[in-house]
Scaffold this motif. Structure first.
Motif, PDB file in Angstrom:
ATOM      1  N   PRO A 146       8.423  -6.243  -8.583  1.00  7.90           N
ATOM      2  CA  PRO A 146       8.872  -5.729  -7.290  1.00  7.90           C
ATOM      3  C   PRO A 146       8.758  -4.205  -7.187  1.00  7.90           C
ATOM      4  O   PRO A 146       8.455  -3.663  -6.127  1.00  7.90           O
ATOM      5  CB  PRO A 146      10.335  -6.162  -7.191  1.00  7.90           C
ATOM      6  CG  PRO A 146      10.503  -7.226  -8.205  1.00  7.90           C
ATOM      7  CD  PRO A 146       9.468  -6.986  -9.261  1.00  7.90           C
ATOM      8  N   TRP A 147       8.975  -3.526  -8.297  1.00  9.25           N
ATOM      9  CA  TRP A 147       8.874  -2.070  -8.305  1.00  9.25           C
ATOM     10  C   TRP A 147       7.432  -1.635  -8.058  1.00  9.25           C
ATOM     11  O   TRP A 147       7.175  -0.703  -7.304  1.00  9.25           O
ATOM     12  CB  TRP A 147       9.397  -1.535  -9.640  1.00  9.25           C
ATOM     13  CG  TRP A 147       9.243  -0.065  -9.794  1.00  9.25           C
ATOM     14  CD1 TRP A 147       9.984   0.911  -9.189  1.00  9.25           C
ATOM     15  CD2 TRP A 147       8.274   0.610 -10.604  1.00  9.25           C
ATOM     16  NE1 TRP A 147       9.543   2.144  -9.584  1.00  9.25           N
ATOM     17  CE2 TRP A 147       8.489   1.988 -10.464  1.00  9.25           C
ATOM     18  CE3 TRP A 147       7.260   0.168 -11.457  1.00  9.25           C
ATOM     19  CZ2 TRP A 147       7.719   2.932 -11.110  1.00  9.25           C
ATOM     20  CZ3 TRP A 147       6.501   1.117 -12.114  1.00  9.25           C
ATOM     21  CH2 TRP A 147       6.722   2.478 -11.930  1.00  9.25           C
ATOM     22  N   THR A 149       5.096  -3.359  -6.510  1.00 11.55           N
ATOM     23  CA  THR A 149       4.530  -3.866  -5.256  1.00 11.55           C
ATOM     24  C   THR A 149       5.364  -3.509  -4.031  1.00 11.55           C
ATOM     25  O   THR A 149       5.050  -3.986  -2.936  1.00 11.55           O
ATOM     26  CB  THR A 149       4.382  -5.398  -5.325  1.00 11.55           C
ATOM     27  OG1 THR A 149       5.662  -5.984  -5.550  1.00 11.55           O
ATOM     28  CG2 THR A 149       3.424  -5.789  -6.422  1.00 11.55           C
ATOM     29  N   ARG A 150       6.374  -2.687  -4.196  1.00 10.20           N
ATOM     30  CA  ARG A 150       7.209  -2.355  -3.039  1.00 10.20           C
ATOM     31  C   ARG A 150       6.409  -1.560  -2.020  1.00 10.20           C
ATOM     32  O   ARG A 150       5.460  -0.838  -2.364  1.00 10.20           O
ATOM     33  CB  ARG A 150       8.458  -1.611  -3.477  1.00 10.20           C
ATOM     34  CG  ARG A 150       8.229  -0.206  -3.952  1.00 10.20           C
ATOM     35  CD  ARG A 150       9.563   0.478  -4.282  1.00 10.20           C
ATOM     36  NE  ARG A 150       9.323   1.835  -4.661  1.00 10.20           N
ATOM     37  CZ  ARG A 150       9.195   2.268  -5.902  1.00 10.20           C
ATOM     38  NH1 ARG A 150       9.258   1.432  -6.899  1.00 10.20           N
ATOM     39  NH2 ARG A 150       8.977   3.540  -6.147  1.00 10.20           N
ATOM     40  N   GLU A 151       6.796  -1.741  -0.800  1.00  4.03           N
ATOM     41  CA  GLU A 151       6.149  -1.038   0.298  1.00  4.03           C
ATOM     42  C   GLU A 151       6.452   0.457   0.199  1.00  4.03           C
ATOM     43  O   GLU A 151       7.571   0.876  -0.047  1.00  4.03           O
ATOM     44  CB  GLU A 151       6.662  -1.558   1.647  1.00  4.03           C
ATOM     45  CG  GLU A 151       6.342  -3.009   1.911  1.00  4.03           C
ATOM     46  CD  GLU A 151       4.885  -3.237   2.238  1.00  4.03           C
ATOM     47  OE1 GLU A 151       4.243  -2.343   2.801  1.00  4.03           O
ATOM     48  OE2 GLU A 151       4.395  -4.337   1.917  1.00  4.03           O
ATOM     49  N   LYS A 152       5.424   1.272   0.359  1.00  4.16           N
ATOM     50  CA  LYS A 152       5.583   2.742   0.349  1.00  4.16           C
ATOM     51  C   LYS A 152       5.888   3.188   1.783  1.00  4.16           C
ATOM     52  O   LYS A 152       5.191   2.835   2.715  1.00  4.16           O
ATOM     53  CB  LYS A 152       4.315   3.431  -0.143  1.00  4.16           C
ATOM     54  CG  LYS A 152       3.773   2.881  -1.447  1.00  4.16           C
ATOM     55  CD  LYS A 152       4.615   3.283  -2.628  1.00  4.16           C
ATOM     56  CE  LYS A 152       3.924   2.948  -3.922  1.00  4.16           C
ATOM     57  NZ  LYS A 152       4.425   1.829  -4.636  1.00  4.16           N
TER      58      LYS A 152
END
Length: 153
Positions: A146-147, A149-152
């Motif tokens: 998740p870290w 692939t998190r949305e920027k």
């Protein structure tokens, strides 16, 4: 969480039944000895195919299981559809090429438990590593994915 224990039990029972089938087939060869063959049980030190140490086996199994985070990425809803089998298959091939010489490749506690039940002795004594390392690797992968692939924003 309510499915966790039944899932683990199903995996271990399936692995034990599969090991029984393979042991039954292999035992049909003249001179085959299940225990002395090692029956592809996972191991370290003198039970490692390459005589790798406990530390090397722990690092290898933890990291190889961690690399299964490819499955999380390949099956993510944002990933291109239809390519997951290719990515997962290539990842598993690489994991096996790296870790067979070190431990005979576990990356799944159930996979390790099946043969260990038939080999007994040293295989059962070393089985703890092949539960601990994959669990650690999977937890780290579950936290890292998740870290990464998190949305920027």
């Amino acid at each position: 969480m309510r499915d966790l224990v039944p899932y683990i039990l199903a995996q271990v029972i399936g692995a034990a039944l599969s090991a029984w089938v393979l042991a039954s087939i292999a035992s049909g060869a003249p001179g085959f000895d299940l225990v002395s063959s090692g029956f592809l049980a996972n191991g370290f030190d003198e039970h490692s195919p390459g005589n790798y140490t406990l530390a090397a086996a722990l690092i290898c199994e933890t990291m190889m299981t961690f690399f299964l985070f490819v499955i999380l990425g390949a099956t993510d809803e944002r990933a291109p559809k239809g390519f997951a089998p290719i990515a997962i298959g290539l990842c598993l091939t690489l994991i096996h090429l790296i870790s067979i010489p070190v431990t005979n490749t576990s990356v799944n506690p159930a996979r390790s438990t099946g043969p260990a039940l038939f080999v007994g002795g040293w295989a059962l004594d070393q089985l703890w590593l092949f539960w601990i390392a994959p669990i650690i690797g999977a937890i780290v992968a579950g936290l890292v994915h998740p870290w990464l692939t998190r949305e920027k924003h």
